[in-house]
Design an enzyme around this catalytic site. Structure first.
Site, PDB file in Angstrom:
ATOM      1  N   LEU A   6      -9.939 -32.276  10.360  1.00 12.73           N
ATOM      2  CA  LEU A   6      -8.709 -32.652  11.071  1.00 12.73           C
ATOM      3  C   LEU A   6      -7.614 -31.594  11.043  1.00 12.73           C
ATOM      4  CD1 LEU A   6      -8.392 -36.403  10.003  1.00 12.73           C
ATOM      5  CD2 LEU A   6      -9.202 -35.515  12.191  1.00 12.73           C
ATOM      6  N   CYS A  11     -13.566 -40.457  10.672  1.00 16.49           N
ATOM      7  CA  CYS A  11     -13.812 -39.047  10.367  1.00 16.49           C
ATOM      8  C   CYS A  11     -14.481 -38.936   8.997  1.00 16.49           C
ATOM      9  CB  CYS A  11     -12.517 -38.239  10.364  1.00 16.49           C
ATOM     10  SG  CYS A  11     -12.818 -36.509   9.945  1.00 16.49           S
ATOM     11  N   ILE A  69     -20.359 -43.126  19.246  1.00 18.99           N
ATOM     12  CA  ILE A  69     -20.196 -43.041  17.806  1.00 18.99           C
ATOM     13  C   ILE A  69     -19.463 -41.748  17.425  1.00 18.99           C
ATOM     14  CG2 ILE A  69     -22.260 -44.386  17.281  1.00 18.99           C
ATOM     15  CD1 ILE A  69     -23.771 -41.776  16.733  1.00 18.99           C
ATOM     16  N   GLY A  91     -24.377 -33.683  18.445  1.00 15.41           N
ATOM     17  CA  GLY A  91     -25.327 -33.008  19.315  1.00 15.41           C
ATOM     18  C   GLY A  91     -26.480 -33.921  19.698  1.00 15.41           C
ATOM     19  N   GLY A 147     -22.059 -39.415  21.868  1.00 15.83           N
ATOM     20  CA  GLY A 147     -23.015 -39.024  20.850  1.00 15.83           C
ATOM     21  C   GLY A 147     -24.174 -38.278  21.492  1.00 15.83           C
TER      22      GLY A 147
END
Lengths: 259, 301
Positions: B73, B130, B191, B217, B243
């Site tokens: 962050l 996060c 997600i 990825g 996602g």
């Protein structure tokens, strides 16, 4: 900065030459457009899609040389992993996609009359374009190239077009024996040092530059994903906090760094 | 041309294509490659009350068909966003959605309060997922109580469209989604990254400074599609899917699974023009399948 818009485009390999055991020099031309429109500066880099999905992310590669007359870009690539190996294995005529030209380059306005350009291993790559550009500005640089042995000294004849070339090899098979950091050319006075190579080498050169009070710039290659300053993965700690090497670098004056 | 307009709460998007927070900077980084006005909107990077330096380097390692990141962050704080970034973004007519994060519920509330008066910020995305920060972040997103309490606080502070971004690192993501819906969230996005880890076996140490990081990825896509499908069956509010979306096909896959809109993340690093290519694909897909309104395909599965 409008002049330096980033682009994505396909390039065709016009020549792929293995120039040493683990190195290839790729010469490429854009499928569309002129490189001269991008005003590419020495020290900038490209992000390359590796052939056959050898890697998931693009790979950052220093721009070695720009020949605007031939509309040609040179990339010097060391076979370090799957992606760079796949690039080196590409045949002439193959097409690769690039994002270019990224990052800030070397600061040429600080070169002075007698700059020293120090490269180690594949780190010599961006110094060729830098040397050529300095020449165009009427400055004759001195080059110091480091390699493991004589067969690994890269592009020495190209560098010789723009200035005197000094060499250090670890086994003493060419130039002086030892690392670039012990080369006797460092006893001479220079107006500015530009350096690109392995991290320990750049840190040692930075220390020498500080001792001699010679301004010094280094080019970093922190692991990166996007190359455009979005993902914040390639950060380096600087006097201004964590900054992206891809966007604020890859070239930094050592006064900005905390080493 | 099919209708691509979709609604997320009171937020109307010209098309379903958004950019995932932390993968698109403030949008400007991509302005050389695409016309930002062609996007449904862009979600600017995770913003906190105070500036944050993020985690130490190294923060990223490539993994099979994906990458692990541990950025943590890094951002210049909400005041900087309001004074320096927001005015520059007003030139674009795509929706600007701010992703917010915090270490405490009070942090979240304050950031939301500060953003609420900005006319062009018609939605925020609350990051309770996060995996790369020590306190807050995912800690709020892994229990129904934590997720509900953040949502409740932000709901009171922010009257416009409230999206809550969910963590996949939970036993039942549908339960978390129901909890934030009950506290007044207008939408859920999912997600966020899957917690992962990779080790350099030659150096015998982890690749990331934080040891663990968030996996994103193409590798995560089947997990994300499954979760979007489950959540869209569990809640009535619109679901935003993300996602591992790499192209238009993948985006349609999420919409069929139940996503009203989609976010493109890691793919931006590989193809900075992928978002507009997805918009083009959606038009083409609708034409090929005789779909007049893209809302028709949402949740077909």
């Amino acid at each position: 900065m409008e002049k330096y818009n980033k682009r994505m485009g396909d390039f065709r390999i016009t020549e792929n030459a293995a120039i040493a055991e683990n190195y290839s020099l790729l010469k490429l031309i854009p499928v569309e457009g002129l490189l001269s429109d991008s005003a590419i500066r020495p020290g900038q880099f490209v992000q390359v899609v590796t052939p056959n999905n050898a890697t998931y992310l693009r790979r950052p590669i220093s721009i070695c040389y720009i020949d605007n007359d031939a509309n040609e870009m040179w990339l010097l690539i060391r076979k370090a992993g799957d992606g760079t190996r796949a690039l080196c294995d590409q045949p002439n005529g193959a097409t690769i996609n690039m994002i270019y030209s990224l990052g800030n380059g070397f600061d040429l306005s600080e070169a002075g009359s007698s700059p020293l350009l120090i490269g180690g291993g594949v780190g010599v790559a961006p110094l060729l374009n830098l040397g050529a550009e300095l020449n165009r500005q009427g400055i004759k640089p001195t080059f110091l190239l480091g390699a493991r042995s004589a067969k690994d000294v890269l592009l020495a004849e190209e560098f010789a077009k723009y200035g005197d070339v000094h060499v250090s090899t670890e086994d003493g098979s060419a130039g002086e024996k030892g690392l670039v950091t012990t080369n006797t050319i460092l006893n001479s006075e220079f107006t500015h040092i530009y350096c690109c190579g392995p991290m320990p080498m750049m840190k040692a050169i930075a220390k020498i530059a500080r001792e001699k009070s010679t301004p010094c710039e280094v080019s970093l290659e922190n692991v990166m994903a996007c190359g455009v300053g979005a993902c914040l993965c390639c950060v380096e700690k600087t006097t201004a906090g964590n900054v992206c090497v891809c966007k604020e670098g890859p070239v930094f004056n050592i006064d900005q760094l905390l080493w | 041309m099919a209708n691509l307009n979709v609604n997320i709460g009171n937020l109307s998007l010209k098309n379903p294509v958004l950019t995932a927070s932390g993968t698109f900077g403030y949008g400007e980084e991509f302005a050389d490659f695409i016309d930002l006005n062609r996007l449904g909107g862009f979600i600017v990077k995770g913003t906190t009350l105070e500036p944050r330096q993020g985690n130490d380097y190294p923060r990223m390692v490539e993994t099979p068909s994906g990458m692990l990141n541990a950025v943590g962050l890094q951002n210049k704080g909400v005041e900087y966003f309001i004074s320096e970034i927001y005015p520059r973004l007003l030139q674009y007519d795509s929706e600007i959605i701010v992703n917010i994060s915090g270490s405490s519920i009070d942090d979240y509330r304050k950031v939301a309060e500060m953003l609420a008066p900005l006319d062009r910020i018609r939605a925020i995305e609350v990051n309770i997922s996060c995996p790369n920060v020590k306190s807050g972040g995912m800690a709020f997103g892994t229990t129904t109580e934590g997720a509900a309490s953040v949502t409740k606080a932000v709901r009171e502070a922010f009257p416009k469209t409230l999206i809550v971004k969910l963590s996949p690192n939970v036993t039942s993501i549908a339960d978390i989604a129901r909890a934030v819906e009950a506290e007044g969230a207008d939408s859920v996005s999912l997600i966020n990254t899957l917690m992962g880890m990779a080790i350099d076996v030659e150096r015998q140490r982890p690749y990331l400074s934080t040891i663990t990081g968030g996996l994103s990825g193409a590798a995560v896509r089947p997990v994300a599609v499954r979760m979007v499908w489950q959540v869209s069956k569990a809640v009535k509010i619109p679901v935003i899917g993300l996602g591992g979306i790499m192209n238009g096909r993948d985006a349609i896959e999420f919409m069929l699974a139940g996503a009203r809109a989609i976010e493109v993340g890691t793919a931006n690093f590989i193809n900075p023009a992928v978002t507009v290519e997805i918009v083009d694909y959606m038009n083409d897909y609708c034409e090929r399948h005789g779909v007049k309104d893209i809302n028709e395909i949402v949740g077909m599965i």
